[in-house]
Write an enzyme that holds these catalytic residues in place. Structure first.
Site, PDB file in Angstrom:
ATOM      1  N   LYS A   1       0.126   4.241  -0.258  1.00  0.00           N
ATOM      2  CA  LYS A   1      -0.489   5.443   0.341  1.00  0.00           C
ATOM      3  C   LYS A   1      -0.177   6.656  -0.548  1.00  0.00           C
ATOM      4  O   LYS A   1      -0.097   6.505  -1.753  1.00  0.00           O
ATOM      5  CB  LYS A   1      -0.023   5.622   1.786  1.00  0.00           C
TER       6      LYS A   1
ATOM      7  N   GLU B   1      -6.144  -4.867  10.040  1.00  0.00           N
ATOM      8  CA  GLU B   1      -5.069  -3.924  10.335  1.00  0.00           C
ATOM      9  C   GLU B   1      -5.386  -3.174  11.630  1.00  0.00           C
ATOM     10  O   GLU B   1      -6.104  -2.166  11.602  1.00  0.00           O
ATOM     11  CB  GLU B   1      -4.943  -2.896   9.206  1.00  0.00           C
TER      12      GLU B   1
ATOM     13  N   GLY C   1       2.005   1.875  10.787  1.00  0.00           N
ATOM     14  CA  GLY C   1       3.018   2.920  10.716  1.00  0.00           C
ATOM     15  C   GLY C   1       3.715   3.195  12.038  1.00  0.00           C
ATOM     16  O   GLY C   1       4.396   4.204  12.176  1.00  0.00           O
TER      17      GLY C   1
ATOM     18  N   ASN D   1       0.871  -1.172   0.000  1.00  0.00           N
ATOM     19  CA  ASN D   1       0.000   0.000   0.000  1.00  0.00           C
ATOM     20  C   ASN D   1       0.910   1.225   0.000  1.00  0.00           C
ATOM     21  O   ASN D   1       1.500   1.554   1.026  1.00  0.00           O
ATOM     22  CB  ASN D   1      -0.905  -0.036   1.239  1.00  0.00           C
TER      23      ASN D   1
ATOM     24  N   GLU E   1      -7.143   4.892   7.522  1.00  0.00           N
ATOM     25  CA  GLU E   1      -6.808   6.302   7.284  1.00  0.00           C
ATOM     26  C   GLU E   1      -7.971   7.019   6.600  1.00  0.00           C
ATOM     27  O   GLU E   1      -8.179   8.210   6.800  1.00  0.00           O
ATOM     28  CB  GLU E   1      -5.509   6.398   6.467  1.00  0.00           C
TER      29      GLU E   1
ATOM     30  N   HIS F   1      -9.893   1.607   4.343  1.00  0.00           N
ATOM     31  CA  HIS F   1      -8.636   1.705   5.104  1.00  0.00           C
ATOM     32  C   HIS F   1      -8.853   2.646   6.301  1.00  0.00           C
ATOM     33  O   HIS F   1      -9.578   3.634   6.199  1.00  0.00           O
ATOM     34  CB  HIS F   1      -7.518   2.236   4.201  1.00  0.00           C
TER      35      HIS F   1
ATOM     36  N   SER G   1       2.694  -2.559  10.252  1.00  0.00           N
ATOM     37  CA  SER G   1       4.130  -2.675  10.508  1.00  0.00           C
ATOM     38  C   SER G   1       4.721  -4.040  10.138  1.00  0.00           C
ATOM     39  O   SER G   1       5.616  -4.530  10.830  1.00  0.00           O
ATOM     40  CB  SER G   1       4.442  -2.329  11.967  1.00  0.00           C
TER      41      SER G   1
HETATM   42  P1  PGA Z   1       2.341  -0.036   7.646  1.00  0.00           P
HETATM   43  O1  PGA Z   1       0.931   0.291   6.942  1.00  0.00           O
HETATM   44  O2  PGA Z   1       2.857  -1.324   7.050  1.00  0.00           O
HETATM   45  O3  PGA Z   1       3.219   1.151   7.292  1.00  0.00           O
HETATM   46  O4  PGA Z   1       2.098  -0.152   9.095  1.00  0.00           O
HETATM   47  C1  PGA Z   1       0.003  -0.722   6.652  1.00  0.00           C
HETATM   48  C2  PGA Z   1      -1.227  -0.132   6.026  1.00  0.00           C
HETATM   49  O5  PGA Z   1      -1.687   0.925   6.481  1.00  0.00           O
HETATM   50  O6  PGA Z   1      -1.806  -0.698   5.083  1.00  0.00           O
END
Ligand code: PGA
Length: 265
Positions: free
Chosen positions: A12, A175, A181, A10, A105, A103, A220
Site C-alpha cells: 500500500k 478480499e 486491515g 501489498n 481501496e 483493490h 488480515s
Molecule cells: P490486510 O490488507 O492484510 O492489512 O488486511 C490486505 C489487502 O488490502 O490487500
C-alpha cells in the site's frame, strides 16, 4: 489440477528507501531453505506489490532472488495526458510480473467501477503482465446475505469478453472489505465457500481456465491463520497487507504456502 501457490505482499502507501531495504533484506534472510528451494523451482511464487516510485529499487534488490514484484494499480490508458497514472508499459519496463487492479481501496477512494477495472486488466494482459484482480463484498452486503451475488457480479464484469487463455492468466484476489486491515479475517470455511463460488462462476466461461486460475485470499492474513487458509482446496495463496510489512511474519506466511508444508487435500 495442481496450482502453484502464490503469496503476495501489498505494501500500500508504506515504505521509504531505507525501510524497503531493511524489509527486503529481512525477508530474503528469513525465508529458509525449503521456501527458497520451492521458489527457485517454481513450485511456490511469492512477491510484493510496491508503490511505483520504489519499483526501480525493488527490481534491483529482488532481481536474483526468485521473488516477484509488481504494481498496485495500472492505468486503463496506454500513454498520454493522464497525470499521476502509471501505464502497463512502465510496469513492464521495471520487469514487474504482475499488478493489482481493482483493490477495494481504489474502488472506494477513486470510485473505480467494474468497467474500469476490466479495462485496466486488459492493458496488463496486452503486455503479458499478470492482473491480480481484487474483488470482495462490504460488511453490509455480507449481512444482507448478498455477498456471493455481489462478488460473482464483480468477477463476471472483470472477466467479460476474455478468451480461455486470458482467463487462465488472471489471478483473482478475494478480499472481503470488512476483513481488510481490521484484524478480523474471514474464517477459512467462509473464504473457501466464496473461492469455490468464484471458481464455479469461472467454470461457466471455461472449465479448464477455472481449474488453472489462482484465487488467493486477502484480509488480515497473518502467520497464525495462513496455514489453515492454505489447506482449503480452492484457496491458492494470499494477498497480505499489514503483515507483509513485517519481514518475519510475511516470511512465515510464505513458508506456510510451501507445497511441502501443505496437508494433502
Ligand atoms: P490486510 O490488507 O492484510 O492489512 O488486511 C490486505 C489487502 O488490502 O490487500
Amino acid at each position: 489440477m495442481q496450482r502453484v501457490p502464490l503469496v503476495l505482499g501489498n505494501w500500500k502507501m508504506n515504505g521509504s528507501v531505507q525501510a524497503n531495504e531493511s524489509l527486503l533484506q529481512g525477508l530474503l534472510g528469513s525465508l529458509g531453505p525449503e521456501a527458497d528451494t520451492a521458489i527457485k523451482h517454481d513450485s511456490l511464487q511469492a512477491g510484493v506489490a510496491v508503490p511505483a516510485p520504489y519499483l526501480f529499487q525493488v527490481a534491483t534488490r529482488l532481481r536474483m532472488s526468485g521473488l516477484l514484484w509488481g504494481g498496485q494499480d495500472c492505468s486503463n490508458e496506454v500513454a498520454g495526458a493522464f497525470t499521476g497514472e502509471v501505464s502497463a508499459d512502465m510496469l513492464k519496463e521495471f520487469d514487474c510480473q504482475f499488478s493489482l487492479v481493482g483493490h477495494s481501496e481504489r474502488r472506494q477512494r477513486a470510485a473505480e467501477t467494474n468497467e474500469l477495472v476490466g479495462l485496466k486488466l486488459g492493458q496488463l494482459l496486452n503486455k503479458g503482465l499478470t492482473p491480480v484482480v481484487c474483488v470482495g463484498e462490504s460488511l453490509s452486503e455480507r449481512e444482507k446475505g448478498s455477498a456471493q451475488d455481489f462478488v460473482v457480479g464483480q468477477v463476471r464484469a472483470a472477466t467479460k469478453g476474455l478468451n480461455d487463455q486470458q482467463l487462465a492468466a488472471l489471478v483473482i484476489a478475494y478480499e472481503p472489505i470488512w476483513a481488510i486491515g481490521t484484524g478480523k479475517s474471514a474464517s477459512s470455511a467462509d473464504a473457501q465457500a466464496m473461492h469455490a463460488t468464484i471458481r464455479e462462476e469461472l467454470s461457466q466461461q471455461s472449465k479448464s481456465a477455472a481449474q488453472a486460475i489462482r484465487i488467493i485470499y486477502g484480509g488480515s492474513v497473518k502467520a497464525a491463520t495462513a496455514a489453515d487458509l492454505f489447506a482449503q482446496p480452492d484457496i491458492d495463496g494470499a494477498l497480505v497487507g499489514g503483515a507483509s510489512l513485517d519481514a518475519s511474519e510475511f516470511s512465515s506466511i510464505i513458508q506456510s504456502a510451501c507445497p511441502a508444508a501443505q496437508s494433502p487435500h
